[in-house]
Design a protein around this motif. Sequence first.
Motif, PDB file in Angstrom:
ATOM      1  N   LEU A 164       1.223 133.547  53.539  1.00  0.00           N
ATOM      2  CA  LEU A 164       1.207 133.189  54.969  1.00  0.00           C
ATOM      3  C   LEU A 164       2.582 132.696  55.425  1.00  0.00           C
ATOM      4  O   LEU A 164       2.709 132.127  56.512  1.00  0.00           O
ATOM      5  CB  LEU A 164       0.137 132.127  55.249  1.00  0.00           C
ATOM      6  CG  LEU A 164      -1.317 132.584  55.098  1.00  0.00           C
ATOM      7  CD1 LEU A 164      -2.287 131.445  55.392  1.00  0.00           C
ATOM      8  CD2 LEU A 164      -1.607 133.756  56.047  1.00  0.00           C
ATOM      9  N   GLY A 165       3.591 132.887  54.597  1.00  0.00           N
ATOM     10  CA  GLY A 165       4.955 132.493  54.987  1.00  0.00           C
ATOM     11  C   GLY A 165       5.082 131.001  55.196  1.00  0.00           C
ATOM     12  O   GLY A 165       5.768 130.554  56.113  1.00  0.00           O
ATOM     13  N   GLN A 166       4.428 130.223  54.335  1.00  0.00           N
ATOM     14  CA  GLN A 166       4.422 128.766  54.553  1.00  0.00           C
ATOM     15  C   GLN A 166       5.641 128.077  53.914  1.00  0.00           C
ATOM     16  O   GLN A 166       5.627 127.713  52.742  1.00  0.00           O
ATOM     17  CB  GLN A 166       3.105 128.164  54.045  1.00  0.00           C
ATOM     18  CG  GLN A 166       1.947 128.623  54.926  1.00  0.00           C
ATOM     19  CD  GLN A 166       0.597 128.117  54.501  1.00  0.00           C
ATOM     20  OE1 GLN A 166       0.377 127.791  53.332  1.00  0.00           O
ATOM     21  NE2 GLN A 166      -0.350 128.086  55.435  1.00  0.00           N
ATOM     22  N   PHE A 226       7.680 124.879  55.112  1.00  0.00           N
ATOM     23  CA  PHE A 226       7.671 123.849  56.156  1.00  0.00           C
ATOM     24  C   PHE A 226       9.052 123.198  56.275  1.00  0.00           C
ATOM     25  O   PHE A 226       9.752 123.007  55.273  1.00  0.00           O
ATOM     26  CB  PHE A 226       6.617 122.781  55.848  1.00  0.00           C
ATOM     27  CG  PHE A 226       5.192 123.285  55.893  1.00  0.00           C
ATOM     28  CD1 PHE A 226       4.897 124.567  56.371  1.00  0.00           C
ATOM     29  CD2 PHE A 226       4.141 122.485  55.474  1.00  0.00           C
ATOM     30  CE1 PHE A 226       3.582 125.028  56.423  1.00  0.00           C
ATOM     31  CE2 PHE A 226       2.826 122.940  55.526  1.00  0.00           C
ATOM     32  CZ  PHE A 226       2.549 124.209  55.992  1.00  0.00           C
ATOM     33  N   LEU A 227       9.404 122.843  57.497  1.00  0.00           N
ATOM     34  CA  LEU A 227      10.698 122.183  57.731  1.00  0.00           C
ATOM     35  C   LEU A 227      10.584 120.702  57.411  1.00  0.00           C
ATOM     36  O   LEU A 227       9.633 120.039  57.842  1.00  0.00           O
ATOM     37  CB  LEU A 227      11.098 122.355  59.195  1.00  0.00           C
ATOM     38  CG  LEU A 227      11.816 123.665  59.503  1.00  0.00           C
ATOM     39  CD1 LEU A 227      11.854 123.924  60.996  1.00  0.00           C
ATOM     40  CD2 LEU A 227      13.232 123.653  58.927  1.00  0.00           C
ATOM     41  N   GLU A 250       3.709 127.483  70.468  1.00  0.00           N
ATOM     42  CA  GLU A 250       4.223 127.516  69.095  1.00  0.00           C
ATOM     43  C   GLU A 250       3.372 128.468  68.263  1.00  0.00           C
ATOM     44  O   GLU A 250       2.161 128.581  68.485  1.00  0.00           O
ATOM     45  CB  GLU A 250       4.195 126.106  68.467  1.00  0.00           C
ATOM     46  CG  GLU A 250       4.944 126.099  67.138  1.00  0.00           C
ATOM     47  CD  GLU A 250       4.824 124.799  66.336  1.00  0.00           C
ATOM     48  OE1 GLU A 250       4.190 123.830  66.803  1.00  0.00           O
ATOM     49  OE2 GLU A 250       5.352 124.793  65.215  1.00  0.00           O
ATOM     50  N   GLY A 305       2.313 129.044  64.400  1.00  0.00           N
ATOM     51  CA  GLY A 305       2.340 128.484  63.061  1.00  0.00           C
ATOM     52  C   GLY A 305       2.827 127.052  63.016  1.00  0.00           C
ATOM     53  O   GLY A 305       3.951 126.774  62.548  1.00  0.00           O
ATOM     54  N   GLU A 309      -2.473 128.713  64.904  1.00  0.00           N
ATOM     55  CA  GLU A 309      -2.353 128.546  63.442  1.00  0.00           C
ATOM     56  C   GLU A 309      -3.446 129.366  62.774  1.00  0.00           C
ATOM     57  O   GLU A 309      -4.625 129.223  63.072  1.00  0.00           O
ATOM     58  CB  GLU A 309      -2.465 127.071  63.048  1.00  0.00           C
ATOM     59  CG  GLU A 309      -2.458 126.807  61.551  1.00  0.00           C
ATOM     60  CD  GLU A 309      -1.270 127.427  60.810  1.00  0.00           C
ATOM     61  OE1 GLU A 309      -0.121 127.037  61.078  1.00  0.00           O
ATOM     62  OE2 GLU A 309      -1.494 128.336  59.962  1.00  0.00           O
ATOM     63  N   ASP A 367      -5.022 134.226  64.374  1.00  0.00           N
ATOM     64  CA  ASP A 367      -3.852 135.029  64.037  1.00  0.00           C
ATOM     65  C   ASP A 367      -3.181 135.399  65.368  1.00  0.00           C
ATOM     66  O   ASP A 367      -3.809 136.047  66.210  1.00  0.00           O
ATOM     67  CB  ASP A 367      -4.348 136.288  63.315  1.00  0.00           C
ATOM     68  CG  ASP A 367      -3.233 137.273  62.995  1.00  0.00           C
ATOM     69  OD1 ASP A 367      -2.126 137.135  63.553  1.00  0.00           O
ATOM     70  OD2 ASP A 367      -3.480 138.186  62.192  1.00  0.00           O
ATOM     71  N   VAL A 368      -1.931 135.003  65.555  1.00  0.00           N
ATOM     72  CA  VAL A 368      -1.290 135.235  66.851  1.00  0.00           C
ATOM     73  C   VAL A 368      -1.225 136.727  67.181  1.00  0.00           C
ATOM     74  O   VAL A 368      -1.249 137.115  68.346  1.00  0.00           O
ATOM     75  CB  VAL A 368       0.106 134.581  66.906  1.00  0.00           C
ATOM     76  CG1 VAL A 368       1.098 135.322  66.021  1.00  0.00           C
ATOM     77  CG2 VAL A 368       0.609 134.503  68.334  1.00  0.00           C
ATOM     78  N   ASN A 396       9.018 128.102  64.092  1.00  0.00           N
ATOM     79  CA  ASN A 396       9.607 128.436  62.800  1.00  0.00           C
ATOM     80  C   ASN A 396       8.672 129.506  62.256  1.00  0.00           C
ATOM     81  O   ASN A 396       7.602 129.200  61.739  1.00  0.00           O
ATOM     82  CB  ASN A 396       9.629 127.172  61.927  1.00  0.00           C
ATOM     83  CG  ASN A 396       9.976 127.450  60.482  1.00  0.00           C
ATOM     84  OD1 ASN A 396      10.556 128.481  60.153  1.00  0.00           O
ATOM     85  ND2 ASN A 396       9.599 126.526  59.605  1.00  0.00           N
ATOM     86  N   TYR A 416       6.987 136.830  56.952  1.00  0.00           N
ATOM     87  CA  TYR A 416       6.443 138.160  56.655  1.00  0.00           C
ATOM     88  C   TYR A 416       6.090 138.927  57.929  1.00  0.00           C
ATOM     89  O   TYR A 416       5.833 140.124  57.874  1.00  0.00           O
ATOM     90  CB  TYR A 416       5.219 138.064  55.725  1.00  0.00           C
ATOM     91  CG  TYR A 416       3.966 137.530  56.394  1.00  0.00           C
ATOM     92  CD1 TYR A 416       2.897 138.370  56.691  1.00  0.00           C
ATOM     93  CD2 TYR A 416       3.848 136.179  56.741  1.00  0.00           C
ATOM     94  CE1 TYR A 416       1.755 137.887  57.320  1.00  0.00           C
ATOM     95  CE2 TYR A 416       2.723 135.696  57.359  1.00  0.00           C
ATOM     96  CZ  TYR A 416       1.674 136.556  57.650  1.00  0.00           C
ATOM     97  OH  TYR A 416       0.554 136.079  58.277  1.00  0.00           O
TER      98      TYR A 416
HETATM   99  N1  SAM Z   1       5.991 124.979  62.055  1.00  0.00           N
HETATM  100  C1  SAM Z   1       5.874 124.514  60.686  1.00  0.00           C
HETATM  101  C2  SAM Z   1       7.200 123.972  60.224  1.00  0.00           C
HETATM  102  O1  SAM Z   1       8.211 124.327  60.843  1.00  0.00           O
HETATM  103  O2  SAM Z   1       7.230 123.231  59.251  1.00  0.00           O
HETATM  104  C3  SAM Z   1       5.377 125.614  59.744  1.00  0.00           C
HETATM  105  C4  SAM Z   1       6.191 126.892  59.740  1.00  0.00           C
HETATM  106  S1  SAM Z   1       5.751 128.031  58.464  1.00  0.00           S
HETATM  107  C5  SAM Z   1       7.286 128.904  58.282  1.00  0.00           C
HETATM  108  C6  SAM Z   1       4.770 129.280  59.251  1.00  0.00           C
HETATM  109  C7  SAM Z   1       3.384 128.858  59.736  1.00  0.00           C
HETATM  110  O3  SAM Z   1       2.758 129.981  60.370  1.00  0.00           O
HETATM  111  C8  SAM Z   1       2.406 128.410  58.659  1.00  0.00           C
HETATM  112  O4  SAM Z   1       1.746 127.258  59.083  1.00  0.00           O
HETATM  113  C9  SAM Z   1       1.403 129.577  58.536  1.00  0.00           C
HETATM  114  O5  SAM Z   1       0.125 129.190  58.101  1.00  0.00           O
HETATM  115  C10 SAM Z   1       1.400 130.095  59.966  1.00  0.00           C
HETATM  116  N2  SAM Z   1       1.053 131.522  60.139  1.00  0.00           N
HETATM  117  C11 SAM Z   1       1.297 132.544  59.278  1.00  0.00           C
HETATM  118  N3  SAM Z   1       0.896 133.703  59.800  1.00  0.00           N
HETATM  119  C12 SAM Z   1       0.391 133.436  61.037  1.00  0.00           C
HETATM  120  C13 SAM Z   1      -0.197 134.239  62.060  1.00  0.00           C
HETATM  121  N4  SAM Z   1      -0.318 135.566  61.918  1.00  0.00           N
HETATM  122  N5  SAM Z   1      -0.644 133.630  63.197  1.00  0.00           N
HETATM  123  C14 SAM Z   1      -0.515 132.281  63.338  1.00  0.00           C
HETATM  124  N6  SAM Z   1       0.029 131.472  62.394  1.00  0.00           N
HETATM  125  C15 SAM Z   1       0.485 132.037  61.263  1.00  0.00           C
END
Ligand code: SAM
Length: 292
Positions: free
Chosen positions: A26-28, A30-31, A54, A56, A77, A102-103, A127, A131
């Motif tokens: 899920l591209g997690q 975190f900042l 926002e 994710g 999210e 899912d956005v 952020n 993927y």
């Molecule tokens: N905003 C947070 C930060 O900056 O610490 C988290 C950023 S992290 C790179 C990406 C976030 O997008 C994760 O929480 C993940 O679960 C969520 N995510 C991944 N695919 C998504 C999708 N298709 N739709 C919505 N959220 C998604």
Amino acid sequence: MNKDIATPIRTKEILNKYGFSFKKSLGQNFLVDPNILKKITEFAELTDQSGAIEIGPGIGALTEHLARASKKVVAFEIDQRLLPILDDTLSPYGNVKIIHQDVLKADVSEMIQEEFQQVKDLMVVANLPYYVTTPIIMKLLEERLPIRGIVVMLQKEVADRISAKPGTKDYGSLSIAIQYYTKAEAVMIVPKTVFMPQPNVDSAVIRLTKREQPAAQVTNEEFFFSVTRAAFAQRRKTILNNLTSQLPDGKEKKQQIIDILEEVNIEPSRRGETLSIQEFADLSNELYPLFK
Ligand code: SAM
């Protein structure tokens, strides 16, 4: 002001409290640096009359900065496990709504109508999950949402391609697709060390400011974008060779394509990477009757 979510210590505390494990799929990433979050928020130029969308929110690191700087935040999210965490971490902010979706499947336009009647302007700030950076940005632009712009963190390599100018190695159909709708600037390079866990690639923040009108007048957008993709199918080939091999029945239409290239003052021996958006528009407008 509330204690920042995004310090490394507080992030670890939150993750431990909920036994949260990162999902790479899920591209997690975190900042964990409040200064970077502050800068991203500043690039968005929000006011107390602005809305922010926002994608994710993770555990709310960026969300809380957006909540402080704007009138209202709506965040999509996908990961259900984050919902109770966000409920907890964002409880001090009454102007945040989380949508579990899912956005890419969301009706963002309808959400904007329902949630953002009262704002003066609207920005997407995120952020992004790496993927799906390109599909998310293209969805937001192609749906012609009433937004002022987009400020997002993504892979540096993608940021370079998005903001590239003609004649450079990074310039391609993605640069054109995005610059057709927006003015694109890479505004900050971000080291891996500000993420938990650290990604494998360098990151950058880009700011996309929506144009009032697309960068060029195009008769048929779908065809325009298919011409740009065809022109870059093989970067080392000339524009003529790419068009004849990529467009339907291109080989049979070779002489007509040469005539049209000459008509719009594009040497058939040029490479796609040297053409400006305006030149691609002129070319596709002239080619369109031949392929529609
Ligand atoms: N905003 C947070 C930060 O900056 O610490 C988290 C950023 S992290 C790179 C990406 C976030 O997008 C994760 O929480 C993940 O679960 C969520 N995510 C991944 N695919 C998504 C999708 N298709 N739709 C919505 N959220 C998604």
